[in-house]
Design a protein around this motif. Structure first.
Motif, mmCIF file in Angstrom:
data_model
loop_
_atom_site.group_PDB
_atom_site.id
_atom_site.type_symbol
_atom_site.label_atom_id
_atom_site.label_comp_id
_atom_site.label_asym_id
_atom_site.label_seq_id
_atom_site.Cartn_x
_atom_site.Cartn_y
_atom_site.Cartn_z
ATOM 1 N N LEU A 68 -5.636 -33.308 41.223
ATOM 2 C CA LEU A 68 -7.077 -33.562 41.420
ATOM 3 C C LEU A 68 -7.778 -32.521 42.279
ATOM 4 O O LEU A 68 -8.974 -32.632 42.519
ATOM 5 C CB LEU A 68 -7.259 -34.954 42.060
ATOM 6 C CG LEU A 68 -6.585 -36.129 41.340
ATOM 7 C CD1 LEU A 68 -6.723 -37.400 42.156
ATOM 8 C CD2 LEU A 68 -7.170 -36.323 39.941
ATOM 9 N N ASN A 69 -7.011 -31.530 42.763
ATOM 10 C CA ASN A 69 -7.593 -30.481 43.625
ATOM 11 C C ASN A 69 -8.222 -31.048 44.898
ATOM 12 O O ASN A 69 -9.270 -30.576 45.347
ATOM 13 C CB ASN A 69 -8.605 -29.635 42.836
ATOM 14 C CG ASN A 69 -8.628 -28.193 43.334
ATOM 15 O OD1 ASN A 69 -7.787 -27.789 44.132
ATOM 16 N ND2 ASN A 69 -9.600 -27.429 42.873
ATOM 17 N N GLY A 75 -6.151 -35.185 51.919
ATOM 18 C CA GLY A 75 -4.829 -35.717 51.557
ATOM 19 C C GLY A 75 -4.135 -36.324 52.768
ATOM 20 O O GLY A 75 -3.569 -37.414 52.700
ATOM 21 N N GLN A 76 -4.224 -35.615 53.909
ATOM 22 C CA GLN A 76 -3.597 -36.111 55.151
ATOM 23 C C GLN A 76 -4.270 -37.412 55.610
ATOM 24 O O GLN A 76 -3.589 -38.377 55.961
ATOM 25 C CB GLN A 76 -3.732 -35.048 56.253
ATOM 26 C CG GLN A 76 -3.082 -35.437 57.570
ATOM 27 C CD GLN A 76 -1.558 -35.388 57.510
ATOM 28 O OE1 GLN A 76 -0.974 -34.407 57.052
ATOM 29 N NE2 GLN A 76 -0.900 -36.458 57.952
ATOM 30 N N ASP A 187 -19.776 -35.151 37.621
ATOM 31 C CA ASP A 187 -20.552 -33.924 37.819
ATOM 32 C C ASP A 187 -20.909 -33.851 39.298
ATOM 33 O O ASP A 187 -21.689 -34.663 39.800
ATOM 34 C CB ASP A 187 -21.810 -34.024 36.934
ATOM 35 C CG ASP A 187 -22.792 -32.893 37.169
ATOM 36 O OD1 ASP A 187 -22.789 -32.283 38.276
ATOM 37 O OD2 ASP A 187 -23.585 -32.628 36.250
ATOM 38 N N ARG A 188 -20.352 -32.863 39.969
ATOM 39 C CA ARG A 188 -20.451 -32.836 41.430
ATOM 40 C C ARG A 188 -21.781 -32.311 41.932
ATOM 41 O O ARG A 188 -22.071 -32.416 43.120
ATOM 42 C CB ARG A 188 -19.273 -32.053 41.994
ATOM 43 C CG ARG A 188 -17.990 -32.818 41.771
ATOM 44 C CD ARG A 188 -16.793 -31.948 41.884
ATOM 45 N NE ARG A 188 -16.534 -31.518 43.235
ATOM 46 C CZ ARG A 188 -15.595 -30.641 43.557
ATOM 47 N NH1 ARG A 188 -14.848 -30.105 42.598
ATOM 48 N NH2 ARG A 188 -15.412 -30.292 44.814
ATOM 49 N N LEU A 219 -12.076 -27.047 45.331
ATOM 50 C CA LEU A 219 -11.410 -28.073 46.132
ATOM 51 C C LEU A 219 -12.348 -29.228 46.502
ATOM 52 O O LEU A 219 -13.513 -29.009 46.813
ATOM 53 C CB LEU A 219 -10.906 -27.451 47.436
ATOM 54 C CG LEU A 219 -9.529 -26.791 47.478
ATOM 55 C CD1 LEU A 219 -9.346 -26.105 48.827
ATOM 56 C CD2 LEU A 219 -8.415 -27.808 47.235
ATOM 57 N N VAL A 220 -11.815 -30.422 46.482
ATOM 58 C CA VAL A 220 -12.554 -31.619 46.911
ATOM 59 C C VAL A 220 -12.249 -31.856 48.397
ATOM 60 O O VAL A 220 -11.083 -31.930 48.789
ATOM 61 C CB VAL A 220 -12.129 -32.844 46.073
ATOM 62 C CG1 VAL A 220 -12.836 -34.098 46.575
ATOM 63 C CG2 VAL A 220 -12.406 -32.611 44.595
ATOM 64 N N THR A 221 -13.297 -31.969 49.204
ATOM 65 C CA THR A 221 -13.120 -32.120 50.656
ATOM 66 C C THR A 221 -13.679 -33.454 51.170
ATOM 67 O O THR A 221 -14.457 -34.121 50.493
ATOM 68 C CB THR A 221 -13.869 -31.004 51.420
ATOM 69 O OG1 THR A 221 -15.273 -31.200 51.214
ATOM 70 C CG2 THR A 221 -13.458 -29.624 50.945
#
Ligand code: HEM
Ligand code: MG
Length: 250
Positions: A68-69, A75-76, A187-188, A219-221
């Motif tokens: 999913l990038n 993730g953490q 759609d981001r 990347l997704v943040t």
């Protein structure tokens, strides 16, 4: 020799073309799943262990990044929350079944699962999901529709479940879940997602590649997630904001 070199070069070239996703198989005997349609999907694709067990920090981060990038910090953060659901002291891994333990991360007023009071809180429930879907008017879900679907589920749970509660963490997760499907599946720039793509994930617990969905880029943040959570919150009625915060009975 030259022929094989050309074939291999062509094959390598196609690898970078579209992100190839791992093979999907449904859960079998002994495999566990939980209340998160995305983590269930990642286990079905074997980004996470297919049995849904023993998921440590490295496995979590790699699965979220590869499939999913999702960046390392997010993730953490998700792992740090997930690990709190394992009842074993000092555990370093969790299972998808641990995630179902009520009122840790799992909460009432889910989009596609029953409240723990009335039925299993981990498996997909078409009737509950139908209420959510009824607010997704038209082929594209926008922030307003996602916010209204979420608040409708909160209203219904509060009115029908004598044990209804939603902790501050539950509110955060619930907003995060709505933001996550808009961002990861949609759609981001416009914060919208195609309804059929979102429904496909929920109903099949499978990445919707066959509907043209691709791994998000870039990347997704956490910052992006919080931005969309804020937009959803702003489109939530005032009474639901407070109701959700304190819960009716908690
Ligand atoms: C629901 C955990 C990643 C989308 C849930 C729930 C948990 C959970 C415990 C149940 C909440 C409830 O009661 O409804 C996690 C953890 C993750 C993770 C620990 C990462 C390690 C993701 C990602 C997405 C996602 C990457 C991206 C789309 C959702 C959605 C729901 C959900 C849409 C709502 C399901 C519903 O309300 O029926 N997640 N999740 N999750 N999660 Fe995840
Ligand atoms: Mg729930």
């Amino acid at each position: 020799m030259k022929f094989f070199t050309i074939i291999i070069a062509l094959w390598v070239a196609t690898l970078g073309y579209a992100h190839p996703h791992l093979h999907w198989t449904p859960p079998g005997p002994g495999d566990v799943r939980g209340p998160c349609p995305m983590l269930n999907s990642l286990a079905n694709h074997a980004y996470l262990p297919h049995d849904g067990k023993n998921i440590d920090v490295a496995i979590t981060k790699k699965a979220l990044l590869d499939a999913l990038n999702i960046d390392e910090d997010l993730g953490q953060f998700l792992f740090d929350n997930a690990i709190t659901t394992n009842p074993v002291p000092n555990a370093t891994a969790y299972s998808l079944a641990d995630l179902s333990r009520h009122n840790i991360l799992e909460h009432d007023a889910s989009f596609s699962r029953q409240d723990a009071h009335s039925g299993p809180q981990d498996v997909f429930d078409a009737k509950t999901f139908a209420e959510t879907q009824s607010y997704w008017h038209g082929p594209v879900i926008n922030v307003t529709m996602a916010a209204q679907a979420r608040q409708a589920r909160i209203r219904t749970s509060n009115a029908t479940n004598p044990e209804y509660s939603l902790s501050p963490l539950g509110v955060g997760f619930s907003l995060g879940e709505a933001a996550a499907y808009l961002i990861i599946l949609g759609d981001r720039e416009n914060h919208t997602a195609r309804k059929n793509v979102v429904e496909y994930l929920f109903e099949n617990e499978r990445l919707p590649t066959k509907l043209g969905w691709q791994r998000p880029e870039p990347l997704v943040t956490f910052v992006e997630l919080q931005n969309v959570m804020g937009k959803l919150y702003n489109e939530t009625d005032l009474d639901i904001r407070t109701l959700a915060r304190r819960g009716m009975h908690g």
